[in-house]
Design a protein around this motif. Sequence first.
Motif, PDB file in Angstrom:
ATOM      1  N   GLN A   1       6.123   1.569  71.674  1.00 20.01           N
ATOM      2  CA  GLN A   1       6.641   1.351  70.322  1.00 20.01           C
ATOM      3  C   GLN A   1       7.909   2.156  70.154  1.00 20.01           C
ATOM      4  N   LEU A   2       8.905   1.543  69.546  1.00 19.36           N
ATOM      5  CA  LEU A   2      10.238   2.137  69.463  1.00 19.36           C
ATOM      6  C   LEU A   2      10.690   2.225  68.018  1.00 19.36           C
ATOM      7  N   VAL A   3      11.254   3.378  67.650  1.00 14.45           N
ATOM      8  CA  VAL A   3      11.743   3.581  66.288  1.00 14.45           C
ATOM      9  C   VAL A   3      13.145   4.165  66.357  1.00 14.45           C
ATOM     10  N   GLU A   4      14.109   3.412  65.848  1.00 16.12           N
ATOM     11  CA  GLU A   4      15.507   3.847  65.857  1.00 16.12           C
ATOM     12  C   GLU A   4      15.847   4.638  64.601  1.00 16.12           C
ATOM     13  N   SER A   5      16.871   5.467  64.723  1.00 17.11           N
ATOM     14  CA  SER A   5      17.425   6.181  63.578  1.00 17.11           C
ATOM     15  C   SER A   5      18.878   6.510  63.897  1.00 17.11           C
ATOM     16  N   GLY A   6      19.615   6.894  62.848  1.00 22.21           N
ATOM     17  CA  GLY A   6      20.983   7.348  63.052  1.00 22.21           C
ATOM     18  C   GLY A   6      22.066   6.374  62.649  1.00 22.21           C
ATOM     19  N   GLY A   7      21.678   5.178  62.253  1.00 14.27           N
ATOM     20  CA  GLY A   7      22.691   4.233  61.811  1.00 14.27           C
ATOM     21  C   GLY A   7      23.293   4.655  60.486  1.00 14.27           C
ATOM     22  N   GLY A   8      24.352   3.975  60.099  1.00 15.61           N
ATOM     23  CA  GLY A   8      24.992   4.292  58.829  1.00 15.61           C
ATOM     24  C   GLY A   8      26.372   3.707  58.744  1.00 15.61           C
ATOM     25  N   LEU A   9      27.116   4.205  57.764  1.00 20.22           N
ATOM     26  CA  LEU A   9      28.483   3.742  57.511  1.00 20.22           C
ATOM     27  C   LEU A   9      29.466   4.776  58.054  1.00 20.22           C
ATOM     28  N   VAL A  10      30.440   4.302  58.805  1.00 19.61           N
ATOM     29  CA  VAL A  10      31.446   5.199  59.366  1.00 19.61           C
ATOM     30  C   VAL A  10      32.796   4.492  59.344  1.00 19.61           C
TER      31      VAL A  10
ATOM     32  N   CYS B   1      16.383   6.882  69.476  1.00 16.22           N
ATOM     33  CA  CYS B   1      15.242   5.972  69.551  1.00 16.22           C
ATOM     34  C   CYS B   1      14.056   6.754  70.074  1.00 16.22           C
ATOM     35  N   ALA B   2      13.061   6.923  69.233  1.00 18.88           N
ATOM     36  CA  ALA B   2      11.848   7.631  69.620  1.00 18.88           C
ATOM     37  C   ALA B   2      10.812   6.621  70.095  1.00 18.88           C
ATOM     38  N   ALA B   3      10.273   6.882  71.257  1.00 22.53           N
ATOM     39  CA  ALA B   3       9.320   5.953  71.860  1.00 22.53           C
ATOM     40  C   ALA B   3       7.937   6.577  71.930  1.00 22.53           C
ATOM     41  N   SER B   4       6.951   5.764  71.719  1.00 24.68           N
ATOM     42  CA  SER B   4       5.569   6.202  71.933  1.00 24.68           C
ATOM     43  C   SER B   4       5.007   5.440  73.120  1.00 24.68           C
ATOM     44  N   GLY B   5       4.086   6.041  73.792  1.00 26.98           N
ATOM     45  CA  GLY B   5       3.532   5.380  74.971  1.00 26.98           C
ATOM     46  C   GLY B   5       3.763   6.207  76.208  1.00 26.98           C
ATOM     47  N   ARG B   6       2.742   6.347  76.999  1.00 23.50           N
ATOM     48  CA  ARG B   6       2.822   7.221  78.166  1.00 23.50           C
ATOM     49  C   ARG B   6       3.688   6.657  79.274  1.00 23.50           C
ATOM     50  N   THR B   7       4.053   5.364  79.206  1.00 23.43           N
ATOM     51  CA  THR B   7       4.827   4.757  80.280  1.00 23.43           C
ATOM     52  C   THR B   7       6.325   4.818  80.023  1.00 23.43           C
ATOM     53  N   PHE B   8       6.747   5.474  78.939  1.00 18.31           N
ATOM     54  CA  PHE B   8       8.169   5.519  78.577  1.00 18.31           C
ATOM     55  C   PHE B   8       9.022   5.959  79.742  1.00 18.31           C
ATOM     56  N   SER B   9       8.652   7.043  80.386  1.00 23.81           N
ATOM     57  CA  SER B   9       9.509   7.618  81.412  1.00 23.81           C
ATOM     58  C   SER B   9       9.634   6.725  82.633  1.00 23.81           C
ATOM     59  N   GLY B  10       8.815   5.717  82.747  1.00 23.90           N
ATOM     60  CA  GLY B  10       8.877   4.811  83.882  1.00 23.90           C
ATOM     61  C   GLY B  10       9.737   3.591  83.653  1.00 23.90           C
ATOM     62  N   TYR B  11      10.281   3.444  82.458  1.00 24.53           N
ATOM     63  CA  TYR B  11      11.021   2.238  82.109  1.00 24.53           C
ATOM     64  C   TYR B  11      12.515   2.478  82.030  1.00 24.53           C
ATOM     65  N   THR B  12      13.278   1.491  82.451  1.00 28.12           N
ATOM     66  CA  THR B  12      14.685   1.442  82.067  1.00 28.12           C
ATOM     67  C   THR B  12      14.729   1.124  80.579  1.00 28.12           C
ATOM     68  N   MET B  13      15.515   1.881  79.848  1.00 30.43           N
ATOM     69  CA  MET B  13      15.628   1.711  78.394  1.00 30.43           C
ATOM     70  C   MET B  13      17.049   1.295  78.047  1.00 30.43           C
TER      71      MET B  13
ATOM     72  N   SER C   1      17.560  -8.352  79.675  1.00 29.18           N
ATOM     73  CA  SER C   1      16.502  -8.672  78.740  1.00 29.18           C
ATOM     74  C   SER C   1      15.602  -7.458  78.592  1.00 29.18           C
ATOM     75  N   ALA C   2      14.681  -7.503  77.648  1.00 26.05           N
ATOM     76  CA  ALA C   2      13.770  -6.388  77.426  1.00 26.05           C
ATOM     77  C   ALA C   2      12.432  -6.903  76.947  1.00 26.05           C
ATOM     78  N   ASP C   3      11.401  -6.118  77.239  1.00 35.30           N
ATOM     79  CA  ASP C   3      10.054  -6.488  76.814  1.00 35.30           C
ATOM     80  C   ASP C   3       9.679  -5.878  75.468  1.00 35.30           C
ATOM     81  N   TYR C   4      10.283  -4.753  75.121  1.00 37.30           N
ATOM     82  CA  TYR C   4       9.911  -4.062  73.892  1.00 37.30           C
ATOM     83  C   TYR C   4      11.151  -3.842  73.028  1.00 37.30           C
ATOM     84  N   TRP C   5      10.948  -3.951  71.718  1.00 36.61           N
ATOM     85  CA  TRP C   5      12.062  -3.853  70.773  1.00 36.61           C
ATOM     86  C   TRP C   5      11.706  -2.966  69.600  1.00 36.61           C
ATOM     87  N   GLY C   6      12.707  -2.218  69.127  1.00 37.21           N
ATOM     88  CA  GLY C   6      12.569  -1.504  67.872  1.00 37.21           C
ATOM     89  C   GLY C   6      12.911  -2.427  66.722  1.00 37.21           C
TER      90      GLY C   6
END
Length: 126
Positions: free
Chosen positions: A3-12, A22-34, A112-117
Motif C-alpha cells: 500500500q502506497l501513500v504519497e505526500s508533498g504535492g502542492g503549488l509552486v 511515498c510511504a509504503a507498507s508491506g514487508r516486500t517493499f525493499s524487493g521491488y523496483t519503485m 508499468s506497475a502493479d501497485y499504485w498510490g
Amino acid sequence: QVQLVESGGGLVQAGGSLRLSCAASGRTFSGYTMGWFRQGPGKQREFVAAISSGGGFTYYEESVKGRFTISRDNTKNTIYLQMNSLKPEDAAVYYCAGKVAPTVVAGRSTYSADYWGQGTQVTVSS
C-alpha cells in the motif's frame, strides 16, 4: 501486497522545487523496483522515474532528466522524488508506483506497475 501513500504535492512557481514522498507498507517493499508516474490534465498517465530495489539503478523519462531525482530509504519504506526547476508542463497528479517493470505499449517502450498510490497534485504556476 503493498500500500502506497504519497505526500508533498502542492503549488509552486515555475523554477521552484518540491519533494514528493511515498510511504509504503508491506514487508516486500525493499524487493521491488519503485517509481513515479504522472497524469496531466487531458493526458494519459506517463512514466516519470524508477529506482531499483537496492537503489543502485535509476531510470528517468527524458523530459525530467537532470531536474528530478528519485531516491529511496528502505529502512523507512519510503521513496522520494526531488523535483527542481519545475515547469508548467510538469503540473500533474503524481502517483507512486510499486513493482515497476519495463513493458511495451503500442510498440513503444515504457514502464508499468502493479501497485499504485492515490496520487498527489503538483501545480506549477508560470
